[in-house]
Design a protein around this motif. Structure first.
Motif, PDB file in Angstrom:
ATOM      1  N   GLU A  27       0.799  -1.214  -0.130  1.00  0.00           N
ATOM      2  CA  GLU A  27      -0.029  -0.070  -0.110  1.00  0.00           C
ATOM      3  C   GLU A  27       0.903   1.301   0.112  1.00  0.00           C
ATOM      4  OE1 GLU A  27      -2.693  -0.349   3.436  1.00  0.00           O
ATOM      5  OE2 GLU A  27      -4.193  -1.705   2.066  1.00  0.00           O
ATOM      6  N   LYS A  48      -8.445  11.130 -10.499  1.00  0.00           N
ATOM      7  CA  LYS A  48      -8.340   9.791 -11.126  1.00  0.00           C
ATOM      8  C   LYS A  48      -7.341   8.931 -10.604  1.00  0.00           C
ATOM      9  CE  LYS A  48     -10.421  11.358 -15.205  1.00  0.00           C
ATOM     10  NZ  LYS A  48     -10.817  11.273 -16.812  1.00  0.00           N
ATOM     11  N   SER A  51      -8.330   7.678  -7.206  1.00  0.00           N
ATOM     12  CA  SER A  51      -9.573   6.379  -7.285  1.00  0.00           C
ATOM     13  C   SER A  51      -8.824   5.341  -7.802  1.00  0.00           C
ATOM     14  CB  SER A  51     -10.214   7.051  -8.469  1.00  0.00           C
ATOM     15  OG  SER A  51     -11.331   6.001  -8.688  1.00  0.00           O
ATOM     16  N   GLY A  52      -7.822   5.613  -8.519  1.00  0.00           N
ATOM     17  CA  GLY A  52      -7.075   4.136  -8.893  1.00  0.00           C
ATOM     18  C   GLY A  52      -6.377   3.464  -8.047  1.00  0.00           C
ATOM     19  N   ASP A  54      -6.902   3.941  -4.758  1.00  0.00           N
ATOM     20  CA  ASP A  54      -7.862   3.197  -3.683  1.00  0.00           C
ATOM     21  C   ASP A  54      -8.400   1.864  -4.251  1.00  0.00           C
ATOM     22  OD1 ASP A  54      -7.652   5.265  -2.118  1.00  0.00           O
ATOM     23  OD2 ASP A  54      -9.718   6.554  -2.719  1.00  0.00           O
ATOM     24  N   LYS A  55      -8.744   1.818  -5.685  1.00  0.00           N
ATOM     25  CA  LYS A  55      -9.098   0.503  -6.202  1.00  0.00           C
ATOM     26  C   LYS A  55      -8.158  -0.411  -6.181  1.00  0.00           C
ATOM     27  CE  LYS A  55     -12.726   2.696  -9.383  1.00  0.00           C
ATOM     28  NZ  LYS A  55     -12.983   2.909 -10.538  1.00  0.00           N
ATOM     29  N   ALA A  56      -6.788  -0.116  -6.497  1.00  0.00           N
ATOM     30  CA  ALA A  56      -5.803  -1.131  -6.552  1.00  0.00           C
ATOM     31  C   ALA A  56      -5.642  -1.550  -4.990  1.00  0.00           C
ATOM     32  CB  ALA A  56      -4.377  -0.458  -6.909  1.00  0.00           C
ATOM     33  N   LYS A  57      -6.008  -0.946  -3.938  1.00  0.00           N
ATOM     34  CA  LYS A  57      -5.775  -1.256  -2.604  1.00  0.00           C
ATOM     35  C   LYS A  57      -7.008  -1.955  -2.089  1.00  0.00           C
ATOM     36  CE  LYS A  57      -3.280   2.844  -0.902  1.00  0.00           C
ATOM     37  NZ  LYS A  57      -3.455   4.402  -0.014  1.00  0.00           N
ATOM     38  N   ASP A  58      -8.233  -1.720  -2.859  1.00  0.00           N
ATOM     39  CA  ASP A  58      -9.395  -2.711  -2.282  1.00  0.00           C
ATOM     40  C   ASP A  58      -9.270  -3.982  -3.012  1.00  0.00           C
ATOM     41  OD1 ASP A  58     -10.666  -0.464  -1.082  1.00  0.00           O
ATOM     42  OD2 ASP A  58     -12.076  -0.138  -2.854  1.00  0.00           O
ATOM     43  N   ALA A  59      -8.525  -3.726  -4.184  1.00  0.00           N
ATOM     44  CA  ALA A  59      -8.252  -5.207  -4.784  1.00  0.00           C
ATOM     45  C   ALA A  59      -7.019  -6.011  -4.067  1.00  0.00           C
ATOM     46  CB  ALA A  59      -7.885  -5.246  -6.316  1.00  0.00           C
ATOM     47  N   LYS A  62      -8.781  -7.638  -1.125  1.00  0.00           N
ATOM     48  CA  LYS A  62      -9.721  -9.011  -1.567  1.00  0.00           C
ATOM     49  C   LYS A  62      -8.565 -10.053  -1.933  1.00  0.00           C
ATOM     50  CE  LYS A  62     -13.481  -6.146  -3.384  1.00  0.00           C
ATOM     51  NZ  LYS A  62     -14.223  -6.001  -4.299  1.00  0.00           N
ATOM     52  N   GLY A  69     -11.657 -11.334  -5.602  1.00  0.00           N
ATOM     53  CA  GLY A  69     -12.718 -10.248  -6.044  1.00  0.00           C
ATOM     54  C   GLY A  69     -14.028 -10.719  -6.275  1.00  0.00           C
TER      55      GLY A  69
END
Length: 80
Positions: A27, A48, A51-52, A54-59, A62, A69
């Motif tokens: 992270e 952007k 956001s990208g 944050d999405k990478a951290k969410d993935a 998971k 996912g």
């Protein structure tokens, strides 16, 4: 594309294990990369980029949790 072979599955499992053990470092790397790109673009795409990241951290979360996912019946994160 054919299904994953035995060796591919072992590599994916090893990756998941490594990610879950080093999530904070990964992270931090994502944050540094996002900051570097934001700097290079002079803040033009900050929203952007954030956001990208944050999405990478969410993935990452998971993968580290073994969810891939997909909903595997582990329950939704509903705040309970």
């Amino acid at each position: 594309m054919a299904g994953m072979g035995f060796m591919d599955k072992l590599n994916v499992d090893k990756l998941k294990q490594t990610l879950s053990q080093n999530r904070d470092k990964v992270e931090m790397g994502l944050d540094k990369a996002a900051d570097a790109v934001d700097s290079l673009t002079k803040g033009k795409y900050s929203d952007k980029i954030d956001s990208g990241a944050d999405k990478a951290k969410d993935a990452l979360g998971k993968l580290g949790d073994g969810e891939d996912g997909k909903d595997q019946g582990k329950g939704a994160k509903s705040g309970s």
